[in-house]
Every structure is written in C-alpha cells, then in structure tokens.
Design a protein around this motif. Structure first.
Motif, short mmCIF file in Angstrom:
data_model
loop_
_atom_site.label_atom_id
_atom_site.label_comp_id
_atom_site.label_asym_id
_atom_site.label_seq_id
_atom_site.Cartn_x
_atom_site.Cartn_y
_atom_site.Cartn_z
N TRP A 269 -10.81 -4.54 6.64
CA TRP A 269 -9.78 -4.61 5.40
C TRP A 269 -9.15 -2.56 5.44
CZ3 TRP A 269 -5.64 -6.60 3.23
CH2 TRP A 269 -5.82 -7.97 3.40
N GLY A 270 -10.35 -2.03 5.32
CA GLY A 270 -9.94 -0.45 5.32
C GLY A 270 -9.50 0.16 6.43
N ARG A 271 -9.47 -0.33 7.46
CA ARG A 271 -8.74 0.13 9.09
C ARG A 271 -7.49 -0.20 8.82
NH1 ARG A 271 -11.90 -1.91 14.02
NH2 ARG A 271 -11.35 -3.77 13.48
N GLN A 272 -7.63 -1.98 8.47
CA GLN A 272 -5.74 -2.12 8.44
C GLN A 272 -5.13 -1.05 7.73
OE1 GLN A 272 -5.93 -6.72 7.74
NE2 GLN A 272 -7.59 -6.14 9.28
N LEU A 273 -5.87 -1.19 5.91
CA LEU A 273 -4.60 -0.02 5.21
C LEU A 273 -4.32 1.32 6.17
CD1 LEU A 273 -6.37 -1.41 1.70
CD2 LEU A 273 -4.13 -2.25 2.81
N ILE A 274 -5.89 1.83 6.21
CA ILE A 274 -5.52 2.99 6.66
C ILE A 274 -4.33 3.26 7.38
CG2 ILE A 274 -6.98 5.27 7.76
CD1 ILE A 274 -7.21 5.37 5.29
N ARG A 275 -4.49 2.64 8.17
CA ARG A 275 -3.36 2.85 9.31
C ARG A 275 -2.09 2.64 8.62
NH1 ARG A 275 -4.88 -2.56 13.09
NH2 ARG A 275 -6.75 -1.70 14.78
N ILE B 40 1.09 -1.15 0.15
CA ILE B 40 -0.28 0.03 0.35
C ILE B 40 0.88 1.64 0.25
CG2 ILE B 40 -0.68 -0.25 2.57
CD1 ILE B 40 -2.70 0.82 -0.45
N MET B 41 2.19 0.53 0.15
CA MET B 41 2.87 2.51 0.54
C MET B 41 3.09 3.04 -0.97
SD MET B 41 2.75 3.31 4.12
CE MET B 41 3.94 4.08 3.70
N GLY B 42 3.67 2.24 -1.78
CA GLY B 42 3.36 2.42 -2.91
C GLY B 42 2.28 2.47 -3.91
N LYS C 51 -1.54 4.16 5.22
CA LYS C 51 -0.80 5.12 4.40
C LYS C 51 -2.96 5.24 4.04
CE LYS C 51 0.68 6.00 -0.03
NZ LYS C 51 1.05 5.76 -1.39
N ILE C 52 -2.83 6.54 4.06
CA ILE C 52 -4.97 6.96 3.49
C ILE C 52 -4.64 6.90 2.43
CG2 ILE C 52 -6.13 8.64 3.90
CD1 ILE C 52 -5.19 9.38 6.35
N VAL C 53 -5.59 6.54 1.30
CA VAL C 53 -5.71 6.30 0.18
C VAL C 53 -7.05 6.08 -0.47
CG1 VAL C 53 -3.63 5.79 0.09
CG2 VAL C 53 -5.15 3.56 0.49
N PRO C 54 -7.63 6.68 -1.57
CA PRO C 54 -9.15 6.06 -1.27
C PRO C 54 -8.82 4.40 -1.33
CG PRO C 54 -8.30 7.59 -2.90
CD PRO C 54 -6.89 7.42 -2.45
N LEU C 55 -10.21 4.67 -1.00
CA LEU C 55 -10.48 3.13 -0.95
C LEU C 55 -12.15 2.44 -1.93
CD1 LEU C 55 -10.78 2.08 2.73
CD2 LEU C 55 -8.42 1.60 1.32
N LEU C 56 -11.41 1.46 -2.89
CA LEU C 56 -12.75 1.47 -3.99
C LEU C 56 -13.48 -0.22 -3.82
CD1 LEU C 56 -10.51 3.95 -5.62
CD2 LEU C 56 -13.20 3.99 -6.40
N TRP C 57 -14.61 -0.44 -3.92
CA TRP C 57 -15.22 -1.59 -3.78
C TRP C 57 -15.32 -2.08 -5.25
CZ3 TRP C 57 -20.61 -3.46 -3.44
CH2 TRP C 57 -20.51 -4.86 -3.48
N TRP C 58 -14.59 -3.15 -5.43
CA TRP C 58 -15.04 -3.98 -6.72
C TRP C 58 -16.26 -4.78 -6.74
CZ3 TRP C 58 -12.41 -2.78 -11.27
CH2 TRP C 58 -12.99 -4.03 -12.51
N CYS C 59 -17.63 -4.20 -7.77
CA CYS C 59 -18.70 -5.01 -7.66
C CYS C 59 -18.92 -5.52 -8.50
CB CYS C 59 -19.42 -4.01 -7.21
SG CYS C 59 -21.46 -4.84 -7.49
#
Length: 207
Positions: free
Chosen positions: A69-75, A51-53, A77-85
């Motif tokens: 998963w979103g909470r783990q990633l935001i810890r 996620i850092m890159g 790096k703050i990035v946009p989170l998009l759901w693949w539906c």
C-alpha cells in the motif's frame, strides 16, 4: 497537517460495523473527533485519487500489507505514512512483527488529541528526512554512474591516443565545452561508438 486519508482493506473495512462502541475506536472516528478532515479508501484506485488532497495517510491495515500500500501511495504523492495500531491490526500482524516496514509513525485509538498531533508532526518530519535521504541517494548513484562512463571513456582515449588519464580527461572536458554538452554525455558517446566498432570487428572476424 489537517487532511488525512485513512486506508482500510477487506480485513478492516467492515470491522465491527454493527458495534457502535467499536466504531468509536476506528481511525476515522477518532481523528474526526480531534478536528482532522478525514477521507476513507479501501481500494487502490480510490486511494490514488484521494491521496492527492491529503497531508498524510493512516494505514488501518495488517503490517504485512503496509509495504504494498505504501509503495502504491508514494507513486502518487509523497506523504507521511502512519500505522493505526488497533487490537485487530495488531492481532493480524503477529506473524509479520519481524518484517522491515517503512512507516513514519504509529497511532493508536487510545491516544489523546495532543498525542495524535505530535505523532503526526514528528511523522511528517521523519517523512521529509526520508525523502531527502532518497533524493541524496539517487543523486549519489547518478554521480557514480556518470563516473563509470567517464572512467571508461578515459580508458578508451588512453588506449587509442596513448595519453595519460589526466590528458584524457582534459580532452573530454574540452570536447564537452566545444559541443556544449556535459562531460558524461561526451563520455557515453565515446564508449558507445567504441563498443559498436569493437562489435563490428568481432562480427567481421567471424566471417
């Protein structure tokens, strides 16, 4: 935004691996075909490194897994989170359709390159606005906490010195200036010392 991290879990990591037609609907295939640089992760440690890159994370997961998963990633790096539906993630998410899920956008396998581009663009904008809102909320809560300590200290000074609230505040401000400290730090010290004295008095009275 050119670098994307696709997150799979056990339910989607091996999805239709033997079906070449189905592979073309996977997020990594669709996004790469549109010119995006894509890395893939299926467990927390791997995702934390990649996620850092990345400029954004695409979550190929059931809705019920997005929060963790979103909470783990935001810890990391703050990035946009998009759901693949996709058909599979939508089916796996039926029971969670009423859940409050914090995502910045939704992507689907049927989107064109331009549709993906704009979805990612507005997702990034929404992420920035959400980050600003969280920052402002944090600052507001901090000010409320500081106000609480200052009000407590003013109350103590009013009681001990028999002065008005405005006089108590002036006293706090002058002491802060003399000690080159913030008013809230002076107020916190006064409250802590006062509470310590009161505890000692209560302890002595019990003997």
């Amino acid at each position: 935004m050119r670098s994307l991290l696709v997150i799979h879990n056990q339910a989607t990591a091996s999805e239709d691996e033997s079906d070449s037609a189905a592979k073309t609907l996977l997020p990594e295939f669709v996004l790469r075909s549109c010119g995006y640089a894509v890395t893939i992760a299926s467990h927390e440690e791997q995702a934390g490194e990649l996620i850092m890159g990345a400029d954004a994370a695409v979550l190929h997961l059931p809705v019920s897994d997005i929060h963790d998963w979103g909470r783990q990633l935001i810890r990391k790096k703050i990035v946009p989170l998009l759901w693949w539906c996709s058909d599979s993630t939508a089916t796996l998410s039926v029971e969670a359709c009423e859940d409050h899920v914090m995502v910045d956008g939704v992507l689907t396998p049927s989107m064109s390159e331009q549709e993906l581009h704009w979805a990612l663009h507005f997702g990034a904008k929404l992420c920035f606005e959400r980050r600003q809102w969280h920052l402002e909320r944090k600052q507001l809560l901090s000010k409320i906490e500081e106000r609480k300590w200052i009000d407590m200290a003013k109350g103590i000074l009013c009681e001990i010195k028999k002065i008005s609230e405005s006089e108590a505040y002036d006293l706090l401000r002058k002491q802060a200036m003399n000690e080159r400290k913030r008013i809230v730090d002076v107020a916190t010290s006064i409250v802590n010392v006062y509470q310590l004295i009161q505890d000692q008095k209560r302890g002595g009275s019990k003997r």
